[in-house]
Write an enzyme that holds these catalytic residues in place. Structure first.
Site, PDB file in Angstrom:
ATOM      1  N   CYS A 129       0.876  -1.302  -0.159  1.00  7.57           N
ATOM      2  CA  CYS A 129      -0.154  -0.066   0.058  1.00  7.57           C
ATOM      3  C   CYS A 129       0.959   1.053  -0.080  1.00  7.57           C
ATOM      4  CB  CYS A 129      -0.865  -0.016   1.144  1.00  7.57           C
ATOM      5  SG  CYS A 129      -1.913   1.532   1.311  1.00  7.57           S
ATOM      6  N   CYS A 188      -0.556   4.067   2.252  1.00  5.64           N
ATOM      7  CA  CYS A 188      -0.093   3.900   3.767  1.00  5.64           C
ATOM      8  C   CYS A 188       1.116   4.083   3.922  1.00  5.64           C
ATOM      9  CB  CYS A 188      -0.702   2.343   3.947  1.00  5.64           C
ATOM     10  SG  CYS A 188      -2.443   2.116   3.468  1.00  5.64           S
ATOM     11  N   ASP A 189       2.316   3.591   3.202  1.00  3.06           N
ATOM     12  CA  ASP A 189       3.358   3.407   3.673  1.00  3.06           C
ATOM     13  C   ASP A 189       4.467   4.556   2.878  1.00  3.06           C
ATOM     14  OD1 ASP A 189       2.812   1.753   5.665  1.00  3.06           O
ATOM     15  OD2 ASP A 189       3.002   0.123   3.967  1.00  3.06           O
TER      16      ASP A 189
END
Length: 328
Positions: A137, A140-141
């Site tokens: 992701c 997300c990261d």
């Protein structure tokens, strides 16, 4: 074996399931959450979370899920350590589900929050380096790789979108694809090819993810799908973007799904085609797939479930009165 009754049965225990439980419990619906094989969902295998509202410092995914669970229990949710193996949606409400334990769960409403899991390559080092340079992701990261060299593996819309997103943080983004052309939409391909921050490696597969001396990802070992030759690519982060698999096997033939297996819901709502059955979170969301959007859908499912029960009770109260009037 036992039978458990509730006004709202929730299958799944990630952000969507826990949020639905919190709102349902506060509405005195005495919800039951059947937690499944992975209580807490995908966030339990996510180490650092930096984009969930309300926390200015990085928090741990497992901790966040434990806090959501504790909050749901505090307001009156019953948590069950069980996995649903079959459901009966045709004769409801109430809706019935059978757990692996043999217990039966009966809910006047049903919230499906079983989530989705990223598809992985299965290459050596992939799982061992999860959270240490390997992710599924970018949204997300990606922030953790500011100014670093990253790679995205895949060739569809998700892969190209993730590569383009990563250019917000990195000036060196490499897309690795096993074929000589992308499956992504042309408009996305055009944006990718125009970017000065992206590069594409064609006809390459990842044979392994290799760690450096510090235990984090150091480089990828690649294999050419045409010549069979191997090479290495030094990267700080690698994002596997070959799709997601929603956990909807249990509902095949019982609820409408799209071609990828995501549950169909009424646009802008968690409502499925069966009144009283709701789908929340990644199980019905192939676009955003974020903890905060899953939590929002869980909230919506609980609120809509409460309205559904209220309307049903009104109908049941009116029916006896109409029958009595007709008899006079």
């Amino acid at each position: 074996m036992a039978t458990h009754h509730t006004k709202m049965l929730i299958i799944g225990s990630g952000p969507a399931g826990y949020s639905a439980a919190i709102y349902a419990a506060r509405a005195m619906m005495e919800p039951i959450v059947v937690q499944g094989l992975q209580p807490g969902g995908q966030l339990t295998i996510t180490t650092e979370v930096e984009n969930y509202p309300g926390f200015r410092d990085v928090i741990q995914g497992p901790w966040l899920m434990e806090e959501m669970k504790a909050q749901a229990e505090h307001v009156g949710t019953r948590m069950m350590w069980d996995t649903i193996v079959s459901v009966d949606l045709e004769n409801g409400p109430p809706f019935r589900a059978i757990g692996d334990s043999g217990d039966e769960y009966i809910g006047e409403t049903l919230v499906i929050a079983t989530g989705a899991q990223a598809k992985w390559l299965g290459a050596p080092g992939e799982q061992e380096l999860g959270g240490k340079g390997v992710s599924a992701c970018a949204t997300c990261d990606g922030f953790f790789y500011r100014g670093k060299k990253v790679a995205v593996i895949g060739g569809g819309n998700t892969a190209v979108e993730e590569a383009l997103y990563l250019t917000n943080h990195s000036d060196d983004v490499t897309l690795i694809h096993r074929r000589d052309e992308l499956r992504a939409e042309k408009i996305l391909q055009n944006r990718l090819f125009k970017s000065e921050k992206t590069n594409v490696l064609w006809n390459k597969t990842v044979k392994s993810f290799e760690a450096g001396e510090d235990g984090t990802l150091d480089h990828l070992v690649l294999e050419d799908t045409v010549t069979g030759e191997t090479s290495t690519l030094e990267v700080d982060g690698a994002f596997v973007a070959i799709g997601h698999a929603p956990a909807t096997e249990l509902f095949k033939g019982k609820l409408a799904m799209d071609d990828a297996g995501y549950l169909d819901v009424e646009p802008g709502t968690p409502k499925t085609a069966i009144p009283g059955v709701f789908a929340a979170g990644d199980v019905a969301d192939h676009t955003y797939r974020q903890a905060v959007t899953a939590a929002g859908m869980g909230c919506m499912a609980a609120l809509d479930g409460e309205k559904f029960l209220a309307a049903r009770e009104d109908t049941m109260e009116e029916a006896p009165q109409e029958t009595a009037e007709a008899a006079e």
